[in-house]
Design a protein around this motif. Structure first.
Motif, PDB file in Angstrom:
ATOM      1  N   ASP A   1       2.702  -3.536  11.612  1.00 16.23           N
ATOM      2  CA  ASP A   1       4.359  -3.413  11.333  1.00 16.23           C
ATOM      3  C   ASP A   1       4.979  -2.099  10.514  1.00 16.23           C
ATOM      4  N   LEU A   2       5.125  -1.071  11.588  1.00 14.32           N
ATOM      5  CA  LEU A   2       5.918   0.493  10.245  1.00 14.32           C
ATOM      6  C   LEU A   2       7.429  -0.176  10.410  1.00 14.32           C
ATOM      7  N   LEU A   3       7.849  -1.333  11.530  1.00 11.80           N
ATOM      8  CA  LEU A   3       9.139  -1.426  11.231  1.00 11.80           C
ATOM      9  C   LEU A   3       9.467  -2.669  10.544  1.00 11.80           C
ATOM     10  N   ALA A   4       8.606  -3.475   9.912  1.00 14.05           N
ATOM     11  CA  ALA A   4       9.011  -4.816   9.507  1.00 14.05           C
ATOM     12  C   ALA A   4       9.792  -4.325   7.707  1.00 14.05           C
ATOM     13  N   THR A   5      10.640  -5.497   8.278  1.00 15.68           N
ATOM     14  CA  THR A   5      11.500  -4.966   6.375  1.00 15.68           C
ATOM     15  C   THR A   5      11.566  -6.097   5.821  1.00 15.68           C
ATOM     16  N   ASN A   6      11.322  -6.260   3.889  1.00 21.45           N
ATOM     17  CA  ASN A   6      11.727  -6.855   3.579  1.00 21.45           C
ATOM     18  C   ASN A   6      13.486  -7.740   3.548  1.00 21.45           C
ATOM     19  N   SER A   7      12.545  -8.004   1.882  1.00 23.72           N
ATOM     20  CA  SER A   7      14.255  -9.053   1.715  1.00 23.72           C
ATOM     21  C   SER A   7      15.656  -8.216   1.423  1.00 23.72           C
TER      22      SER A   7
ATOM     23  N   GLY B   1      16.037  -5.210   2.717  1.00 22.99           N
ATOM     24  CA  GLY B   1      16.037  -4.549   4.009  1.00 22.99           C
ATOM     25  C   GLY B   1      15.313  -2.982   3.996  1.00 22.99           C
ATOM     26  N   ASN B   2      14.376  -3.069   3.532  1.00 25.95           N
ATOM     27  CA  ASN B   2      13.561  -1.754   3.281  1.00 25.95           C
ATOM     28  C   ASN B   2      12.131  -1.887   4.245  1.00 25.95           C
ATOM     29  N   MET B   3      11.850  -1.083   4.397  1.00 24.29           N
ATOM     30  CA  MET B   3      10.920  -0.583   5.658  1.00 24.29           C
ATOM     31  C   MET B   3       9.965   0.382   4.390  1.00 24.29           C
ATOM     32  N   PRO B   4       8.716   0.171   5.064  1.00 23.25           N
ATOM     33  CA  PRO B   4       7.189   0.429   4.044  1.00 23.25           C
ATOM     34  C   PRO B   4       7.228   2.122   3.935  1.00 23.25           C
ATOM     35  N   TYR B   5       8.318   3.012   4.755  1.00 21.48           N
ATOM     36  CA  TYR B   5       8.292   4.498   4.118  1.00 21.48           C
ATOM     37  C   TYR B   5       9.416   4.627   4.289  1.00 21.48           C
TER      38      TYR B   5
ATOM     39  N   ASP C   1       4.869   9.361  -2.678  1.00 24.59           N
ATOM     40  CA  ASP C   1       3.976  10.037  -2.315  1.00 24.59           C
ATOM     41  C   ASP C   1       3.638  10.727  -1.134  1.00 24.59           C
ATOM     42  N   GLU C   2       4.192  12.299  -1.249  1.00 20.62           N
ATOM     43  CA  GLU C   2       4.311  12.739   0.076  1.00 20.62           C
ATOM     44  C   GLU C   2       3.435  12.206   1.204  1.00 20.62           C
ATOM     45  N   LEU C   3       2.411  13.035   0.698  1.00 22.71           N
ATOM     46  CA  LEU C   3       0.808  12.779   1.658  1.00 22.71           C
ATOM     47  C   LEU C   3       0.961  11.151   2.599  1.00 22.71           C
ATOM     48  N   THR C   4       1.223  10.423   1.428  1.00 23.39           N
ATOM     49  CA  THR C   4       1.180   8.263   2.093  1.00 23.39           C
ATOM     50  C   THR C   4       2.249   8.638   3.036  1.00 23.39           C
ATOM     51  N   LEU C   5       3.276   9.416   2.925  1.00 24.06           N
ATOM     52  CA  LEU C   5       5.005   9.412   4.148  1.00 24.06           C
ATOM     53  C   LEU C   5       4.666  10.174   4.358  1.00 24.06           C
ATOM     54  N   ASP C   6       3.992  11.362   4.321  1.00 23.08           N
ATOM     55  CA  ASP C   6       3.573  12.039   5.674  1.00 23.08           C
ATOM     56  C   ASP C   6       2.627  11.248   6.996  1.00 23.08           C
ATOM     57  N   CYS C   7       2.011  10.649   6.575  1.00 22.99           N
ATOM     58  CA  CYS C   7       0.871   9.548   6.765  1.00 22.99           C
ATOM     59  C   CYS C   7       1.491   8.728   8.296  1.00 22.99           C
ATOM     60  N   LEU C   8       3.018   8.078   7.678  1.00 20.96           N
ATOM     61  CA  LEU C   8       4.371   6.952   8.326  1.00 20.96           C
ATOM     62  C   LEU C   8       4.762   7.415   8.967  1.00 20.96           C
TER      63      LEU C   8
ATOM     64  N   ALA D   1      -0.024  -0.860   0.301  1.00 17.71           N
ATOM     65  CA  ALA D   1       0.012   0.404   0.091  1.00 17.71           C
ATOM     66  C   ALA D   1       0.658   0.970   0.327  1.00 17.71           C
ATOM     67  N   ALA D   2       1.838   0.967   0.746  1.00 19.75           N
ATOM     68  CA  ALA D   2       2.407   1.897   0.608  1.00 19.75           C
ATOM     69  C   ALA D   2       3.557   2.892  -0.410  1.00 19.75           C
ATOM     70  N   THR D   3       4.093   1.501  -1.063  1.00 16.86           N
ATOM     71  CA  THR D   3       5.094   1.174  -2.163  1.00 16.86           C
ATOM     72  C   THR D   3       3.720   2.149  -3.562  1.00 16.86           C
ATOM     73  N   CYS D   4       2.683   1.998  -3.553  1.00 12.33           N
ATOM     74  CA  CYS D   4       1.529   2.241  -4.374  1.00 12.33           C
ATOM     75  C   CYS D   4       0.890   4.039  -4.317  1.00 12.33           C
ATOM     76  N   GLY D   5       0.817   3.964  -2.689  1.00 13.82           N
ATOM     77  CA  GLY D   5       0.723   5.741  -2.491  1.00 13.82           C
ATOM     78  C   GLY D   5      -0.716   5.947  -1.996  1.00 13.82           C
ATOM     79  N   HIS D   6      -1.695   4.195  -2.175  1.00  7.96           N
ATOM     80  CA  HIS D   6      -2.709   4.126  -0.873  1.00  7.96           C
ATOM     81  C   HIS D   6      -2.864   4.693  -0.133  1.00  7.96           C
ATOM     82  N   LEU D   7      -3.357   5.777   0.410  1.00  2.75           N
ATOM     83  CA  LEU D   7      -3.377   6.737   1.300  1.00  2.75           C
ATOM     84  C   LEU D   7      -4.179   6.096   2.439  1.00  2.75           C
ATOM     85  N   HIS D   8      -5.072   5.837   1.893  1.00  8.05           N
ATOM     86  CA  HIS D   8      -6.973   4.978   3.123  1.00  8.05           C
ATOM     87  C   HIS D   8      -6.427   3.706   3.164  1.00  8.05           C
ATOM     88  N   LEU D   9      -5.446   3.337   2.620  1.00 11.58           N
ATOM     89  CA  LEU D   9      -6.049   1.885   2.815  1.00 11.58           C
ATOM     90  C   LEU D   9      -4.196   2.396   4.325  1.00 11.58           C
TER      91      LEU D   9
END
Length: 510
Positions: free
Chosen positions: A161-167, A169-173, A178-185, A143-151
């Motif tokens: 989990d806001l600190l979940a890391t993928n393979s 080593g990247n977190m959702p933020y 997307d600026e609005l989605t990043l501010d939300c995170l 959802a963060a990658t695609c910029g779907h703010l409401h989701l």
């Protein structure tokens, strides 16, 4: 029944017919039309009966139907944003966390496609908000990658989990553009008290877990190169994820840098593909093959998409080639030195022959000098008439000087009992080509000289090669001088040395 083109073609002929003939022709065509119509009706009835029979036969027997797994049905309904069908599947007992072969769940798919109506249905049915696919992506990553703010807001409310890391080593933020989605995170992370230290600790959690696992395997003596998923080893995983400390631990315990997975990839392929510069340098330093090929004949440089990693690979490859060229030159130099051992042996042998010749010459000269000194002592200390040198000198001073003999030694001067001197002709000494030239000849010549002395002091001694005695240049019997009867020095000839091999040009420079 005639076809339309046929009827059109015969119209000019019909126009030339009379009226009765035209009527007859029309009746004939109509009869043909009715006949074909009846035949068509009969055939259609037969086809309907056959179809009915087939239908009845299928209904009576067991029929085969195409069915799909429940996971596929759920994912397909979620992809169509059909909330009612999804609810129907979930009500029938299907798990909301069913996934495909890539680990993708229906919640992942809805967060990618922005299916806002289906996401609450899945979450209400108990779907895992932190479910991970094969690359450790969570629905919040999608959802963060695609910029779907409401989701993103909905997932955070449901405990994502806001600190979940993928393979990677990247977190959702890290993946949000997307600026609005990043501010939300970021606001949500601040509200939960997440600091930079917690972020770094969360990033290294996976590597720490892997190091603990590696330590357990080392203690148990297990094989560190044992293949895992898709044939990848632990070193493949650390190389792809950039876990430098875990990789160093594996390499310290002799993990193979040449192990291959099912695609023929070596750990260096994985590091190059995922852009891990530090891992590329580490693996190459431990002997990884920069030219290793996979099943598809791909080298690490071929699968590399990152420009920085590509530049590093090219740099390492050039350095490796330079080192190999230096090794080849050193090896060829050693080979040349080894091959020149034979010629060096020849030089040593030539030098040895020369030294031996000089040694023989010096020994011969010293031996000749010894013989000459011995002859002088014999002639000075023990003359044939028993007189010493002092007596000879006194007698020579009392007697008148005698004429000097010819320099070629053609006469022998003796003192008789009277007052005069008598000259007796003697043969010339041996010519120069008859003089002794070797040590045995020298000994025989010396013995013959001593036998020619006459007893009583009247014997004559031949002078050697026209030389004069010590008494004023006169040869006196029984008083051979220092030069009388001395053998000449040997004229020895050194053994012939091997002529040095003539140098040949190996190039145009010489």
């Amino acid at each position: 029944m005639a076809e339309h083109p046929e009827l059109v073609a015969e119209m000019p002929a019909v126009a030339r017919l009379s009226t009765p003939e035209r009527l007859k022709h029309a009746q004939k065509r109509r009869a043909q039309q009715l006949k074909k119509w009846a035949q068509a009706e009969k055939e259609s009835q037969g086809s309907k009966v056959g179809a009915e029979r087939k239908r009845r036969k299928r209904s009576d027997g067991n029929t085969k139907r195409v069915t799909f797994p429940a996971s596929v049905q759920l994912l397909e309904a979620a992809a169509r944003h059909d909330a009612e069908e999804v609810r129907h599947f979930l009500a029938s007992g299907i798990s909301p966390d069913l996934c495909n072969e890539d680990g993708l769940t229906a919640l992942h798919q809805c967060c990618i496609d922005d299916a806002g109506k289906v996401v609450p249905v899945l979450l209400d049915a108990g779907a895992d908000v932190n479910a991970r696919d094969s690359e450790l992506w969570t629905p919040l990553h999608a959802a963060a990658t695609c910029g779907h703010l409401h989701l993103v807001r909905l997932l955070i409310q449901r405990g994502a989990d806001l600190l979940a890391t993928n393979s990677d080593g990247n977190m959702p933020y890290d993946l949000c553009e997307d600026e609005l989605t990043l501010d939300c995170l970021e606001s949500a992370m601040a509200e939960q008290g997440i600091t930079q230290e917690k972020i770094e600790e969360a990033r290294g959690a996976t590597e720490r877990e892997m190091m603990v696992e590696i330590g357990q395997l080392v203690e148990a003596g297990a094989d560190l190169d044992a293949p895992r998923g898709h044939g990848a080893t632990l070193l493949h995983i650390t190389a792809a994820n950039g876990y430098a400390e875990a990789a160093e631990l594996l390499l310290e315990h002799q993990a193979s840098v040449g192990s291959r997975d099912e695609d023929g990839w070596q750990p260096l392929h994985a590091a190059a593909c995922w852009g891990q510069v530090q891992m590329v340098e580490l693996l190459v330093a431990h002997g990884a093959d920069l030219n290793g090929k996979s099943v598809l004949d791909e080298t690490p440089l071929d699968v590399c998409g990152d420009e920085e990693v590509r530049a590093k690979l090219l740099e390492l490859k050039h350095k490796h080639e330079a080192v190999m060229r230096s090794h080849h030159r050193h090896k060829s130099l050693l080979q040349r030195r080894t091959s020149s051992a034979g010629s060096r042996g020849k030089v040593v042998r030539r030098v040895s022959v020369s030294e031996r010749s000089s040694l023989y010459r010096r020994e011969h000269e010293r031996e000749a000098i010894v013989w000459q000194r011995a002859a002088r002592r014999d002639s000075a200390e023990d003359d044939d008439d028993g007189q010493t040198d002092a007596e000879l000198r006194r007698r020579a001073a009392a007697d008148p000087p005698a004429p000097s003999p010819p320099r070629n030694g053609s006469a022998l001067c003796t003192h008789g009992p009277g007052t005069g001197a008598t000259v007796h002709p003697v043969p010339d000494p041996a010519p120069r080509h008859h003089l002794p030239a070797t040590l045995p000849d020298l000994k025989r010549h010396r013995a013959a000289t001593k036998l020619q002395h006459l007893p009583g002091g009247d014997a004559a001694t031949p002078m050697g090669r026209g030389d004069t005695g010590d008494t004023g240049g006169t040869g006196v019997a029984g008083g051979a001088g220092d030069g009388a009867g001395e053998p000449p020095l040997l004229k020895l000839t050194a053994p012939a040395e091997e002529p040095p091999a003539q140098k040949q040009r190996c190039c145009k420079v010489m």
